[in-house]
Every structure is written in structure tokens, then in C-alpha cells.
Design an enzyme around this catalytic site. Structure first.
Site, mmCIF file in Angstrom:
data_model
loop_
_atom_site.group_PDB
_atom_site.id
_atom_site.type_symbol
_atom_site.label_atom_id
_atom_site.label_comp_id
_atom_site.label_asym_id
_atom_site.label_seq_id
_atom_site.Cartn_x
_atom_site.Cartn_y
_atom_site.Cartn_z
ATOM 1 N N ASP B 68 31.262 13.852 41.997
ATOM 2 C CA ASP B 68 30.717 14.415 43.226
ATOM 3 C C ASP B 68 29.267 13.935 43.288
ATOM 4 O OD1 ASP B 68 29.528 15.936 45.194
ATOM 5 O OD2 ASP B 68 30.664 17.756 44.707
ATOM 6 N N SER B 156 22.370 4.915 59.744
ATOM 7 C CA SER B 156 23.331 4.890 60.839
ATOM 8 C C SER B 156 22.653 4.517 62.162
ATOM 9 C CB SER B 156 23.976 6.266 60.982
ATOM 10 O OG SER B 156 24.641 6.356 62.221
ATOM 11 N N TYR B 169 23.548 15.108 60.630
ATOM 12 C CA TYR B 169 23.881 13.767 60.162
ATOM 13 C C TYR B 169 22.741 12.789 60.484
ATOM 14 C CZ TYR B 169 26.576 9.417 59.684
ATOM 15 O OH TYR B 169 27.015 8.171 59.326
ATOM 16 N N LYS B 173 20.453 10.808 57.824
ATOM 17 C CA LYS B 173 20.495 9.345 57.757
ATOM 18 C C LYS B 173 19.103 8.738 57.957
ATOM 19 C CE LYS B 173 24.700 8.126 56.722
ATOM 20 N NZ LYS B 173 24.886 7.554 55.378
#
Lengths: 258, 265
Positions: B68, B156, B169, B173
């Protein structure tokens, strides 16, 4: 996985650009030579068109064996036309185009004048437009093309003493992004490579050179080699980089980041 | 077939996170094809073992290390095992990223209004993204500082340009992109290049999102000048290899958009 390994084998055996013709044009400097050599070493037939006397570039001629060495005056449409036509006649249809613009003469903006502006814009901006407009229609027809324009980081972050050159470099970057958008559907990519501090043996006497203070300002603590510009251009010109377009790649040791 | 002794990454050792599928898988295959020995790290044990076997069958070297990435002890174990097995570490590809509800099977949560975004989702996104990148970078440093190396992170285009419904997110990023630039400057003197790729590549996450909202996906594709999604093998793999190879030695702190021309910075 075979395809990955095969394409790797092809690139590793110097055959990545086998059957492709590249037209590299620009100043007769270490950068354009290194780009021509990088593409030729990977199997391309390279037509190298250099500004000014063609004699110095003869040193690079053996490494582009099977290619062509041509003179070009980027200020004159007829000369540009003759060079592109000559390259096609000698090597075949052009699928990779690399424009290397001139190294600047350092001068503060207030010391520059109309004559200087015109000279630089004619070569570094109009020259790129002229060559590109002549080469692109054939790429569209063939459904494949790679345009890589080489300019300076001054076009992204400015550079003292380079006002006009930076203006041209910024223009080249914006121009490249725009043709990238216009040509994307024809499977033609267009990208810019910006040179950072280079060890290209064309540094003017009295220029910053590789003094300790200068090197400390570069995260990687060294000047770039022209071959590293060649390697970046070779990657962007490869089939593998077909999904990368409109990008500005600063090969600069980390001096500026966006 | 692999090129463990002749490829341009022969002799190099790479850790690839999120190697069970998508971009991580494409990157691991391409690195192995170029001759690198690869340590594959991800939560998805089955796919990891399959990929390792596939690479070994083709003559490459691969190690499956289930973990993980958001758990520091796991990360340390991956790095130690890799160094012990292969004797060195040269390349780190920080590709793994989860987001949305912790532990959910879905790879792409539906767009979520920011005012309703649960704190646990936010924490999960950051823990498996920028925090995992932080863990891995710190853990590999002692192994690469002596000879230099390559760190390849993932941002991203949606984060660079901004996108509603996935604020956690995007923030995470862009944090990775910020980490990349500062770390590139800090570790440059060690000859460590740190770059970030912002991809639009066909992944399980994108496939799921497309099935859920086909019209939105179609409209999104219209914003890609190339009018296609990238491919993990064809597009992502070669870029990772370029950034891992000596050919990009003077390139650091760079954001590489791999998005068909969607975002131009």
C-alpha cells in the site's frame, strides 16, 4: 509486449528513423549539427540547411552520409524555396522538420534599433514561418509529420540582453502551439525545444561562460551539451512521441520550470 | 524479448508504483524492454504477479512487491527489498494513485461537489498521491544520491487546467507537480532528475468514467486536438523510458504533458 521490445530494438540499433527524411535548418552552430547527427545516427536521411557559408558545416557532412548539405538564407523566400526543393530532390519527401533559430547577440533593448529588429525577426520568426509553410502540405498529404522548433528559454522566462530574440522565441512557441492544434488531426505533431545554458562553443567572448556562480544557478550544476538537444529532438521526432504535441520542452538543467 | 544486457537501460534498476495496470504497467513493460530490472509495487497482488511472470518469461527481470503506497512501512519494505535483490536503485516511477472513498473497488469515483466532499476522501487522495510520492522519494534517496538517478512523478492535465467535481484530485496532483519542481532544484546537484508526466491515457479509471457518462466523455475527447486518448504501451511507456534514460540527462523539473495537445503550457 513484442511491439514495445521491437520498437526499442529498432531505436537501439540506429534504425528508428530508417526511411524517414529530416530537414534541419538554421544557424551553422553546434546545435543544428548535433540535431542533424542525432537524427542521422538513428537512421534518418538528413538534409542540413545552414545559414551563411556552407563551409563550416562540412565538418558535419560525413555524419549525415546519404543526406544533403545546403545553403539557406532565411530572409529570402526564394532561397528558402530552393533549399526545401533541393532537400526533397536529394533525399525525398520531408517528414521531420527541425528549425533551429539563431543565437542572439546580447544587447540591451534600448541599444537595439529598427535594423536589428528587422534582421532578427526576418530570420528567427519569418524564417520559421517560411520553411514551415513550404514543408507542412506534404506532411498533411502523407498523414505523418514531426515539427520541432528549437529556440531559447528566453521565450518563456525572458533574458536580459535578449529582448528581440526573446520576443521571437515567444513567437515561435505560440506559433508552434497553434500549428500543433491545426495539424493534430493529420497525425502531425509540433513541439518546441528551448535551450537553456549550453556548452555549444559559440559563446561570445566575455559572455557568462561557465563561471562558478553561473553553474551554481543551474540545478544540475553544469552546462548542457548540444547532443542533449539532439536527443530531445530525436525523441519528439520519433513515432513513439505521437501523442505529444504543442509542448515546450526546456532542456535547461532545471534553470526554469513552468 | 527483453534487452537486459544490451538495452539503453541495461544495468539500471527501477521501481514502478501502481504497476498492476494502466500506465504503471505500460511503464514497467517499457522499462524492462529497455533492459532495466523492475520492482513492481501495487496493491493488486494478482495482476502484479502476472506482469512479473510475463516480463521474466521474455527474458527480463521483475520483482512483484505487493504494498500500500500510502503506508510508510510498506514503502520502506519495497525500497529495501529492491535494493537487496538487485543491488541498486536508479529509477523511481511514482505512478500509483487512488482517490474517492478509501478501500472502494471503483477506480474512478463519480464527480463530487466540493461542498460535499468527505474529509476521508480528501485524505485518501493525498495519502496515496503526494504523500506516497514523498515516502518513496525519501526512501530511495540514500540509494541513488551517490550515482544520480531519475524520478518520474505523475500529475494530471485535469489538475493543471482545473476541473470541477474532483477538487481533491486536482489539488493533490498539483501538489505533486510542486514537489517535483522544488525537489528537482534540491537534488539537482546529486545528478538526480525529477520530472512529472501529466497524461491523458486510456485507463480503467477513464473507461469506467466513460461508461458512466458517455456524453461527457465524448465532449471531453473533443477537447483533445488529436481526438484520441493516449495508450499505456504505445505512448506512456516510451516517454517514461526517455525520462529514465541518459538521453534526458539535462532535463529536470519539467512538466511533460502527454495529452494529445489538450493542455499546452
Amino acid at each position: 509486449m513484442t511491439s514495445v521490445a521491437e520498437s526499442h530494438r529498432a531505436s537501439h540499433s540506429g534504425q528508428q528513423f530508417r526511411g524517414r527524411v529530416a530537414f534541419v535548418c538554421g544557424a551553422d552552430t553546434g546545435i543544428s549539427h548535433a540535431v542533424a547527427q542525432a537524427l542521422a545516427a538513428r537512421g534518418a536521411r538528413v538534409a542540413l540547411a545552414v545559414v551563411g557559408k556552407s563551409a563550416p558545416a562540412k565538418a558535419v557532412a560525413p555524419s549525415i552520409d546519404g543526406g544533403a548539405l545546403l545553403p539557406i538564407d532565411l530572409r529570402l523566400p526564394d532561397s528558402v524555396n530552393a533549399a526545401v526543393t533541393g532537400a526533397r530532390a536529394a533525399c525525398g519527401p520531408i517528414e521531420i522538420l527541425v528549425n533551429c533559430t539563431e543565437a542572439p547577440i546580447e544587447k540591451s533593448f534600448l541599444e537595439t534599433d529598427e535594423t536589428h529588429w528587422r534582421e532578427l525577426v526576418q530570420v528567427s520568426l519569418f524564417g520559421v514561418f517560411r520553411v514551415t509553410q513550404l514543408v507542412i502540405p506534404e506532411m498533411i498529404e502523407r498523414g505523418f509529420g514531426r515539427v520541432v522548433n528549437i529556440t531559447s528559454d528566453a521565450g518563456r522566462v525572458g533574458g536580459a540582453g535578449q529582448a528581440i530574440d526573446a520576443g521571437c522565441a515567444g513567437g515561435v512557441i505560440a506559433f508552434t502551439k497553434t500549428i500543433a492544434r491545426e495539424l493534430a488531426r493529420s497525425s502531425i505533431t509540433a513541439n518546441t525545444v528551448c535551450c537553456g545554458p549550453m556548452d555549444d562553443q559559440t559563446a561570445k567572448p566575455g559572455a557568462a561562460g561557465d563561471s562558478e556562480a553561473r553553474l551554481r544557478s543551474i540545478p544540475l550544476r553544469r552546462l548542457g551539451q548540444p547532443s542533449e538537444i539532439g536527443a530531445a529532438v530525436a525523441f519528439l521526432a520519433s513515432e513513439e512521441a505521437g501523442f505529444i504535441t504543442g509542448q515546450t520542452l526546456s532542456v535547461n538543467g532545471g534553470t526554469s520550470m513552468s | 524479448m527483453m534487452h537486459a544486457t544490451t538495452g539503453r537501460l541495461a544495468g539500471k534498476v527501477a521501481i514502478v508504483t501502481g504497476a498492476g495496470r494502466g500506465i504503471g504497467k505500460g511503464a514497467a513493460k517499457a522499462l524492462a524492454a529497455a533492459g532495466a530490472r523492475v520492482a513492481l509495487a501495487s496493491r493488486s497482488e494478482g495482476p502484479l504477479a502476472e506482469l512479473a511472470a510475463e516480463i521474466r518469461d521474455l527474458g527480463g527481470y521483475a520483482l512483484a512487491l505487493p504494498c500500500d503506497v500510502g503506508v510508510r512501512a510498506d514503502v520502506d519494505r519495497v525500497v529495501t527489498t529492491t535494493a537487496e535483490t538487485y543491488g541498486r536503485i536508479d529509477i523511481l516511477v511514482n505512478n500509483a494513485q487512488s482517490w474517492g472513498p478509501p478501500g472502494a473497488k471503483a477506480v474512478a469515483p463519480p464527480p463530487t461537489a466540493f461542498e460535499e466532499l468527505p474529509e476521508e476522501w480528501w485524505d485518501h487522495t493525498f495519502q496515496t498521491g503526494v504523500k506516497a510520492t514523498f515516502y518513496f522519494c525519501q526512501a530511495v534517496f540514500p540509494h541513488i544520491k551517490g550515482h544520480g538517478g531519475k524520478i518520474i512523478n505523475f500529475g494530471s492535465p485535469a489538475a493543471v487546467a482545473g476541473r470541477p467535481g474532483m477538487v481533491d484530485y486536482g489539488a493533490n496532483k498539483e501538489a505533486i507537480r510542486g514537489l517535483t519542481k522544488s525537489l528537482a532544484r534540491e537534488w539537482g546537484p546529486y545528478g538526480i532528475n525529477v520530472n512529472v508526466i501529466c497524461p491523458v491515457v486510456e485507463t480503467d479509471a477513464l473507461r469506467e468514467a466513460r461508461q458512466r457518462e458517455p456524453n461527457r466523455a465524448e465532449a471531453a475527447l473533443e477537447t483533445v486536438p488529436m481526438r484520441r486518448l493516449g495508450d499505456s504501451d504505445r505512448d506512456a511507456g516510451p516517454l517514461v523510458v526517455f525520462l529514465a534514460s541518459p538521453e534526458s540527462d539535462y532535463l529536470t523539473g519539467h512538466t511533460f504533458m502527454l495529452d494529445g495537445g489538450r493542455v499546452m503550457i
